[in-house]
Motif scaffolding. Structure first.
Motif, short mmCIF file in Angstrom:
data_model
loop_
_atom_site.label_atom_id
_atom_site.label_comp_id
_atom_site.label_asym_id
_atom_site.label_seq_id
_atom_site.Cartn_x
_atom_site.Cartn_y
_atom_site.Cartn_z
N MET A 98 -2.64 0.31 -3.98
CA MET A 98 -3.40 1.40 -3.40
C MET A 98 -4.71 1.60 -4.15
O MET A 98 -5.78 1.80 -3.56
CB MET A 98 -2.55 2.68 -3.48
CG MET A 98 -3.15 3.90 -2.82
SD MET A 98 -3.04 3.83 -1.03
CE MET A 98 -4.75 3.92 -0.62
N LEU A 150 0.83 -1.21 0.00
CA LEU A 150 0.00 0.00 0.00
C LEU A 150 0.86 1.26 0.00
O LEU A 150 0.42 2.31 -0.46
CB LEU A 150 -0.94 0.01 1.21
CG LEU A 150 -2.02 -1.07 1.24
CD1 LEU A 150 -2.92 -0.87 2.46
CD2 LEU A 150 -2.86 -1.04 -0.03
N ARG A 171 -7.92 0.69 5.43
CA ARG A 171 -6.53 0.34 5.18
C ARG A 171 -5.94 -0.33 6.42
O ARG A 171 -5.70 0.33 7.45
CB ARG A 171 -5.70 1.57 4.82
CG ARG A 171 -6.24 2.38 3.67
CD ARG A 171 -6.18 1.66 2.33
NE ARG A 171 -7.06 2.36 1.39
CZ ARG A 171 -8.27 1.95 1.07
NH1 ARG A 171 -8.73 0.82 1.58
NH2 ARG A 171 -9.01 2.63 0.24
N THR A 227 -6.42 8.68 -5.77
CA THR A 227 -5.15 8.16 -5.25
C THR A 227 -4.00 8.94 -5.87
O THR A 227 -4.14 9.54 -6.94
CB THR A 227 -5.00 6.67 -5.56
OG1 THR A 227 -5.09 6.46 -6.98
CG2 THR A 227 -6.06 5.85 -4.86
N CYS A 258 2.52 6.02 -1.41
CA CYS A 258 1.22 6.25 -2.04
C CYS A 258 0.29 6.90 -1.02
O CYS A 258 0.54 6.87 0.19
CB CYS A 258 0.61 4.93 -2.50
SG CYS A 258 1.57 4.08 -3.77
#
Length: 833
Positions: free
Chosen positions: A129, A122, A267, A159, A168
């Protein structure tokens, strides 16, 4: 991270770094309020690309997954009409997938590498991501089926890659909300039955916010499993005891506790390894994952199940065809970007696509993390030998990092070249490194604003802080700041003394605690008014003085244990250093676990002194016993105050307990289940017990007291001990002590106390307790006389028999009394024993 630090000082330090004119950029681990940033973003819903300029308004917090900011959109540039509906002036939540804490980042990366044998995707893989963001967008559409609208999931817009931090990130909807309030509830027994899905009277149910979140999160987890988002559901699994802060309540719904809950965080920070469960709920999750064929869990979903769910609910998912198509593409590339031997082991032997994707995105990850520049990235793509060698260098401490820098980034080559060839550049390089460290120290609270400013003018004295920086923040600050050292010592050593002698300071201390309790909603307005109205009463002042004495005793045990350890090491020079230090540490550890310590002894003796001085046992009858015991003795006076001032006692116990629980890593987070549980134990449970007792007291007024069962229960208890001692007599010489029949020692008096509680009719609570104590005493006396008469004492001396009898009287009386009290506390208010 320190609460009070100067952004202006940090900006001056950044300017000082820039003036060194190094070839390398400044290391960035955190953004300050007012910082303006520009990102190349990709929208989620429409896939449009553009450039967004934002301004940091506030740092919200950070964990293992990353760090979160509230940002304001200043400008948008795009060849399309819009980027997923983003508007100038709107407030957004910006999450960058790199933790602000070095320890958190290292621990997270190690856990992820063990599970998947690669870097934290991630952070380093824009495709990973993107996949997570697409899952979130589709889950948001699914919530309309379960909850009636899509507002139950935080909307996500775009993103991006933060090139300065090397990570990211994502832009999502800013939620103006909070976790939950610690609600006052005198019906915890009803709440417990509600949790177990038993029939309850709705009029008696309290804790509406708790119930709403409990219901929302369980229903949301069911929805996620139905959609195939099995590992995303871990973020909202109630039984992990740490997922509750991931669901926020909107501030606009304050007057409606059952509404306004939003799933805000998708997340995960830590991979769930099958051999390392980190919460109670992880055992269940690990088992479920193994059944699905997922040995290591993080954010994998079932695309087939998702596709079937969308097909079944096509109306709610209308217009999401592009999202599903992109998600499939991203998931395929994401899963092939890491070795993940639990899923890909056999594919390594035949899949060229796996190898090419893995190598390509490994290089891409290095580029995202700023380990390599554009030129090196281009050279490594397709260079299998170079990729393997660069990767292996990452496992070599110090030297490997140095070689990677020289190989990967042109500015590091220039930097090291100038460092080794120019003395002036070397000095500037050292100064710049120190500026970076000072920024981190000031931000963490290790040094004050004044000291940080002094280091700007004279840098070299800060070198003394380098070895200290490995210490915890508070200890570093304490040992290196004389003013702070004096303030903390005064707070620890002198403030309790001032509290003891200054009535106005005690009143101010209590008033501050009450106001804080009101802000946190852990205290009712009624209780607050009662407490503040009692501040000047003599007994309140007496109890507050005693609390001050208790605070004074806090460091006694630690000081004495360290002194004894030092004396032991110093007086045993012949012993190997490692062994003597080990024994010294063992001495310190032993003082932490013994039930009675020097500090608790002083505390207990003080209470005993008050009893003798005032010739008043009644007002100290609980504290005089509890005060001698370690840890629980700190609550001796809050518990004692229950006798005269129940509102103050409940509040102080709840206030201190919930504050103390926040030091627990992960589980002690504000809004997590442990905080709520602790508050319930120390505040709401006493309320519930009081309510039950009042209800039973009303019923007992119409009943006659019964004490005739006490002698009968005593004889039955003696008979049970006769059976237990008969077994012991066959296996031991002499009258059996407590240890050989320890199960009976606990079970029989407790059972007798329980039966007495049930058989006492309308007897008052105190009389039930006295009856239980007399029963325990009677059993012990009868047992000694009877068994001695039977000849079971053998050739034991009279003194040994008396000691045996004394311990039995002491232990049986306590356990039978506890049995009565435990029964009274556990019975519902409307049930009569």
């Amino acid at each position: 991270m320190g609460k009070d630090y100067s952004i202006q000082v940090l900006q001056k330090l950044e300017e000082a770094f820039k003036k060194t004119k190094l070839h390398r950029p400044m290391a960035i681990s955190h953004y300050e309020a007012g910082t303006e940033l520009q990102y190349a973003v990709t929208g989620i819903s429409d896939g449009h690309k553009g450039t967004v300029r934002v301004k940091i308004e506030k740092f919200v917090g950070g964990g293992f997954a990353g760090q979160v900011y509230r940002v304001k959109v200043l400008g948008i540039q795009s060849t399309e009409d819009t980027v997923d509906g983003l508007k100038v002036g709107s407030l957004l939540a910006m999450k960058i997938l790199i933790p602000p804490s070095t320890f958190s980042r290292i621990f997270r990366d190690i856990m992820y590498w063990i599970g998947f044998q690669g870097a934290f995707q991630l952070q380093v893989n824009p495709v990973a991501m993107r996949a997570g963001a697409l899952w979130q967008k589709l889950i948001q559409s699914g919530t309309e089926i379960k909850f009636g609208d899509e507002a139950s999931v935080r909307d996500i817009y775009a993103t991006f890659v933060d090139e300065r931090m090397g990570s990211c990130g994502e832009l999502s909807d800013w939620i103006e909300g909070r976790t939950w309030r610690l609600e006052v509830d005198a019906h915890l027994d009803t709440l417990r039955r509600w949790r177990r899905k038993k029939k309850v009277d709705p009029a008696l149910l309290g804790s509406p916010e708790y119930r709403a979140k409990h219901k929302f999160m369980h229903e949301f987890v069911d929805l996620l499993h139905n959609m195939g988002a099995h590992e995303f559901a871990r973020q909202y699994e109630w039984s992990t005891c740490k997922s509750q802060p991931n669901s926020l309540k909107l501030s606009s719904t304050e007057k409606t506790p059952e509404k306004g809950l939003v799933a805000a965080d998708f997340r995960a920070g830590l991979a769930l390894l099958p051999f390392l469960p980190m919460s109670p709920g992880d055992f269940k999750l690990i088992g479920a994952g193994i059944m699905r064929g997922s040995l290591v869990q993080f954010d994998r979903g079932d695309l087939d199940k998702l596709e079937k769910f969308i097909a079944k609910n096509s109306t709610e998912f209308a217009g999401t065809e592009r999202l599903l198509k992109e998600l499939k593409e991203c998931e395929l590339e994401y899963r092939d970007s890491i070795p993940d031997i639990t899923h890909n082991l056999l594919r390594f032997f035949y899949s060229g696509q796996l190898w090419s994707t893995l190598l390509r995105n490994t290089v891409r990850g290095w580029h995202v993390r700023n380990l390599i520049d554009d030129s090196t990235s281009g050279k490594l793509q397709g260079n299998v030998v170079g990729i393997w060698f660069f990767n292996l260098l990452g496992f070599i401490p110090f030297v490997g990092k140095f070689i990677r820098r020289l190989w990967g980034q042109s500015y590091w080559r220039k930097h090291y070249g100038a460092t080794f060839s120019s003395l002036d550049y070397l000095k500037r390089s050292i100064r710049a490194k120190l500026y970076e460290r000072i920024i981190d120290w000031h931000r963490d609270g290790r040094i004050t604003e004044i000291r940080a400013k002094k280091f700007l003018d004279n840098l070299w004295p800060c070198l003394i802080h380098l070895p200290m920086s490995i210490l915890p923040v508070g200890l570093h600050h304490f040992l290196t700041d004389w003013q702070y050292f004096k303030e903390r010592l005064a707070f620890i050593m002198l403030r309790p003394i001032r509290l003891y002698f200054n009535a106005e300071l005690r009143a101010e201390w209590l008033n501050d605690m009450v106001q804080e309790g009101r802000k946190k909603h852990i205290l009712t307005d009624e209780d607050a008014e009662i407490i503040l109205g009692q501040v000047k009463e003599p007994f309140i002042q007496k109890y507050l003085k005693s609390l001050a004495v208790h605070i004074c005793t806090l460091p006694i045990t630690q000081v004495i244990s360290v002194m004894i350890a030092i004396i032991y090491v110093a007086t045993h020079p012949e012993m190997p250093r490692a062994q003597s230090y080990g024994i010294g540490l063992s001495i310190i550890a032993l003082f932490q676990v013994v039930p009675i310590s020097p500090g608790s002894l002083v505390r207990g003796l003080y209470v005993l002194f008050l009893v003798i001085k005032e010739k008043n046992f009644k007002d100290y009858n609980i504290a005089v016993f509890l005060g001698f015991f370690k840890y629980i003795g700190y609550l001796a006076f809050p518990i004692q105050m229950t006798y005269r001032y129940p509102a103050l006692a409940r509040f102080m116990a709840g206030h201190w307990a919930t504050d103390a629980v926040h030091i627990v890593p992960v589980f002690g987070e504000r809004g997590a289940l442990l905080e709520h549980f602790t508050y319930n134990i120390f505040y709401n449970w006493p309320l519930t017990i009081r309510r039950r007792m009042e209800e039973r007291s009303k019923i007992r007024k119409n009943l006659k007291s019964r004490f005739w069962p006490v002698p009968l229960i005593t004889m039955c208890g003696t008979a049970l001990f006769w059976a237990a001692n008969l077994f012991a007599y066959k296996n031991f010489d002499g009258l059996a002590g407590l240890k050989p029949i320890w199960i009976a020692v606990i079970a029989i008096p407790w059972l007798c106390g329980t039966i007495i509680s049930y058989s006492s009719g309308g007897a008052a609570m105190l009389k039930r307790i006295v009856s239980g104590a007399l029963c325990g005493t009677g059993i012990a006396i009868l047992q000694v006389f009877l068994f001695t008469g039977l000849g079971w004492a053998g050739d034991m001396a009279l003194g040994a028999i008396l000691i045996n009898g004394f311990w039995k009287v002491f232990v049986y009386t306590i356990i039978s009394t506890v049995g009565v009290i435990a029964t009274e506390l556990s019975l519902p208010g409307n049930k009569m024993p």
